[in-house]
Design a protein around this motif. Structure first.
Motif, PDB file in Angstrom:
ATOM      1  N   TRP A 218       0.755  -0.973  -0.050  1.00 32.82           N
ATOM      2  CA  TRP A 218      -0.311   0.226  -0.370  1.00 32.82           C
ATOM      3  C   TRP A 218       0.953   1.734  -0.197  1.00 32.82           C
ATOM      4  O   TRP A 218       0.469   2.639  -0.728  1.00 32.82           O
ATOM      5  N   ASP A 219       2.225   1.191  -0.050  1.00 32.38           N
ATOM      6  CA  ASP A 219       3.330   2.238  -0.170  1.00 32.38           C
ATOM      7  C   ASP A 219       3.944   1.450   0.480  1.00 32.38           C
ATOM      8  O   ASP A 219       4.637   0.349   0.327  1.00 32.38           O
ATOM      9  N   THR A 220       5.677   2.177   0.293  1.00 34.62           N
ATOM     10  CA  THR A 220       7.217   1.832   0.268  1.00 34.62           C
ATOM     11  C   THR A 220       7.195   0.999   1.563  1.00 34.62           C
ATOM     12  O   THR A 220       8.417   0.689   1.574  1.00 34.62           O
ATOM     13  N   GLU A 221       6.466   1.250   2.960  1.00 31.48           N
ATOM     14  CA  GLU A 221       6.664   0.773   3.983  1.00 31.48           C
ATOM     15  C   GLU A 221       6.425  -0.649   4.342  1.00 31.48           C
ATOM     16  O   GLU A 221       6.811  -1.837   5.359  1.00 31.48           O
ATOM     17  N   ARG A 222       4.874  -0.831   3.659  1.00 30.32           N
ATOM     18  CA  ARG A 222       3.863  -2.314   4.425  1.00 30.32           C
ATOM     19  C   ARG A 222       3.404  -2.590   3.606  1.00 30.32           C
ATOM     20  O   ARG A 222       3.338  -2.440   2.543  1.00 30.32           O
ATOM     21  N   ILE A 223       3.476  -4.213   3.671  1.00 32.28           N
ATOM     22  CA  ILE A 223       2.835  -5.071   2.653  1.00 32.28           C
ATOM     23  C   ILE A 223       1.591  -6.012   3.409  1.00 32.28           C
ATOM     24  O   ILE A 223       1.601  -5.702   4.553  1.00 32.28           O
ATOM     25  N   THR A 224       0.693  -5.988   2.468  1.00 25.21           N
ATOM     26  CA  THR A 224      -0.322  -7.216   2.650  1.00 25.21           C
ATOM     27  C   THR A 224      -0.088  -8.492   2.109  1.00 25.21           C
ATOM     28  O   THR A 224       0.179  -8.096   1.038  1.00 25.21           O
ATOM     29  N   ALA A 225      -0.614  -9.364   3.234  1.00 24.96           N
ATOM     30  CA  ALA A 225      -0.368 -10.992   2.605  1.00 24.96           C
ATOM     31  C   ALA A 225      -1.988 -11.948   2.865  1.00 24.96           C
ATOM     32  O   ALA A 225      -2.007 -11.109   3.867  1.00 24.96           O
ATOM     33  N   TYR A 226      -2.192 -12.085   1.746  1.00 27.84           N
ATOM     34  CA  TYR A 226      -3.626 -12.674   1.467  1.00 27.84           C
ATOM     35  C   TYR A 226      -3.250 -13.913   1.689  1.00 27.84           C
ATOM     36  O   TYR A 226      -2.566 -14.508   0.958  1.00 27.84           O
ATOM     37  N   GLY A 227      -4.181 -14.814   2.483  1.00 29.01           N
ATOM     38  CA  GLY A 227      -4.187 -16.060   3.056  1.00 29.01           C
ATOM     39  C   GLY A 227      -5.982 -16.782   2.271  1.00 29.01           C
ATOM     40  O   GLY A 227      -6.968 -15.640   1.775  1.00 29.01           O
ATOM     41  N   VAL A 247       0.068 -16.861   6.165  1.00 24.78           N
ATOM     42  CA  VAL A 247      -1.322 -16.539   5.878  1.00 24.78           C
ATOM     43  C   VAL A 247      -2.183 -16.931   6.354  1.00 24.78           C
ATOM     44  O   VAL A 247      -3.341 -16.926   5.423  1.00 24.78           O
ATOM     45  N   GLN A 248      -1.566 -18.357   7.418  1.00 23.77           N
ATOM     46  CA  GLN A 248      -3.282 -19.114   7.998  1.00 23.77           C
ATOM     47  C   GLN A 248      -2.976 -19.439   9.288  1.00 23.77           C
ATOM     48  O   GLN A 248      -2.323 -18.382   9.704  1.00 23.77           O
ATOM     49  N   ASP A 261       1.460  -6.084   7.385  1.00 28.14           N
ATOM     50  CA  ASP A 261       3.054  -6.585   7.977  1.00 28.14           C
ATOM     51  C   ASP A 261       3.939  -5.066   6.651  1.00 28.14           C
ATOM     52  O   ASP A 261       3.435  -4.532   6.664  1.00 28.14           O
ATOM     53  N   ALA A 262       5.346  -4.780   8.003  1.00 31.87           N
ATOM     54  CA  ALA A 262       6.265  -3.922   7.364  1.00 31.87           C
ATOM     55  C   ALA A 262       6.633  -5.160   6.156  1.00 31.87           C
ATOM     56  O   ALA A 262       7.277  -6.018   5.716  1.00 31.87           O
ATOM     57  N   LYS A 263       6.634  -4.454   4.968  1.00 30.43           N
ATOM     58  CA  LYS A 263       7.851  -4.130   4.463  1.00 30.43           C
ATOM     59  C   LYS A 263       9.300  -5.131   4.126  1.00 30.43           C
ATOM     60  O   LYS A 263       9.633  -5.838   3.361  1.00 30.43           O
ATOM     61  N   ALA A 264       9.903  -4.529   5.286  1.00 28.85           N
ATOM     62  CA  ALA A 264      10.957  -5.147   5.375  1.00 28.85           C
ATOM     63  C   ALA A 264      10.608  -6.756   5.897  1.00 28.85           C
ATOM     64  O   ALA A 264      11.667  -7.834   5.780  1.00 28.85           O
ATOM     65  N   TYR A 269       6.560 -14.358   4.615  1.00 33.68           N
ATOM     66  CA  TYR A 269       5.715 -14.872   3.328  1.00 33.68           C
ATOM     67  C   TYR A 269       5.740 -15.335   1.654  1.00 33.68           C
ATOM     68  O   TYR A 269       5.611 -15.877   1.852  1.00 33.68           O
ATOM     69  N   LEU A 270       7.436 -15.161   2.380  1.00 36.97           N
ATOM     70  CA  LEU A 270       8.137 -15.981   0.602  1.00 36.97           C
ATOM     71  C   LEU A 270       8.204 -17.359   0.855  1.00 36.97           C
ATOM     72  O   LEU A 270       8.522 -17.930  -0.170  1.00 36.97           O
TER      73      LEU A 270
END
Length: 299
Positions: A218-227, A247-248, A261-264, A269-270
């Motif tokens: 959503w920005d350069t600092e945070r991500i969302t991982a979908y489950g 993600v479960q 979560d933070a993009k860092a 999640y990978l």
């Protein structure tokens, strides 16, 4: 597993087609997450005309026409489910075509736009009245004063896509069908389930061994991982797609299947992911995850 790469791509294409087939009644300018289109949040029933029939929808009671013949929609999240069930849309707020499945764009291009449709030029009640609607659907986040003013003369139904209403797109589309008196829902759901079943059967071997994660920034600092408990993940899960463990579980379910979560921390999640999906619009526009702002191409 280099030898399985073509098969994985087939699974990805099939799963994405399955998403497009149902239209995801909750789509907004971002097909993976709902958000306000401006103004304060709007919730609950809106005063409407005294005639018509009463319906329950998303915890609120509305009085709507026996059978609406002229519908205006405000916001993508209200347009999509109305189109899903064949509603008589005579006008809609400005919609980015890149957020629409290609098969739907010709029809959307033909729908008149409410107001001038320009940024910084907000829609007014007079703009809506120009199209003489007998029913208006307004997406959650539509400015409260606009909903109130329009609702003095025309029934207004609010379409909510956050909180408890985010994931359950089938109930949302079903409620819109009931409001419109449409009989399209059984056929729509049968088509969706049939397509999901075909994906499961055709790609059973690959689906059994691969794990997937869907990421959005959503920005350069945070991500969302979908489950599998998210709106988009539930559709993939119906088609037999399996997700990475991060993600479960209870925490992910409590968050509606969307882990912020933070993009860092993206590496967590990978782990174990055979396929990484980056959320995009239908024109291939990506987001801050790629290090560039999304600029949808002209369809």
């Amino acid at each position: 597993m280099p030898g399985s790469l073509p098969d994985r791509r087939s699974v990805l294409r099939a799963a994405l087609f399955g998403v497009g087939a149902v239209g995801l009644g909750a789509c907004t300018a971002n097909p993976y997450r709902s958000g306000p289109s401006g103004g304060g949040a709007t919730t609950g029933a809106v005063p409407t005309q005294a005639t018509g029939r009463e319906v329950e929808f998303q915890g609120a009671t509305y009085r709507v026409p026996p059978r609406a013949t002229r519908v205006v929609t405000l916001g993508d999240a209200s347009l999509q489910p109305v189109l899903d069930v064949g509603g008589p849309v005579v006008a809609t707020s400005s919609i980015a075509l890149a957020t629409m499945p290609p098969s739907r764009r010709p029809a959307v291009r033909e729908i008149p736009v409410v107001g001038r449709g320009r940024e910084g030029d907000p829609i007014t009640a007079a703009d809506v009245a120009e199209h003489t609607p007998d029913l208006v659907f307004a997406a959650e986040g539509t400015p409260r004063d606009l909903v109130t003013e329009v609702g003095r003369d025309v029934p207004v139904v609010l379409v909510r896509t956050s909180g408890e209403f985010r994931r359950d797109w089938q109930s949302r589309v079903g409620g819109v069908a009931e409001i419109l008196g449409s009989d399209a829902l059984p056929g729509l759901l049968a088509s969706y389930r049939g397509h999901a079943d075909r994906i499961r059967q055709r790609h059973a071997a690959t689906l059994e061994r691969v794990r997937v994660v869907v990421l959005r920034a959503w920005d350069t600092e945070r991500i969302t991982a979908y489950g599998p408990d998210s709106a988009i993940g539930a559709i993939y899960a119906d088609a037999g797609v399996r997700f990475v463990p991060t993600v479960q579980g209870e925490a992910a379910r409590a968050a509606g299947g969307e882990v912020d979560d933070a993009k860092a921390n993206v590496s967590r999640y990978l782990q174990g992911a055979d396929i990484v999906m980056l959320a995009s619009d239908y024109a291939g526009g990506l987001d801050a995850f790629t290090g560039a702002a999304s600029r949808p191409r002209t369809p």
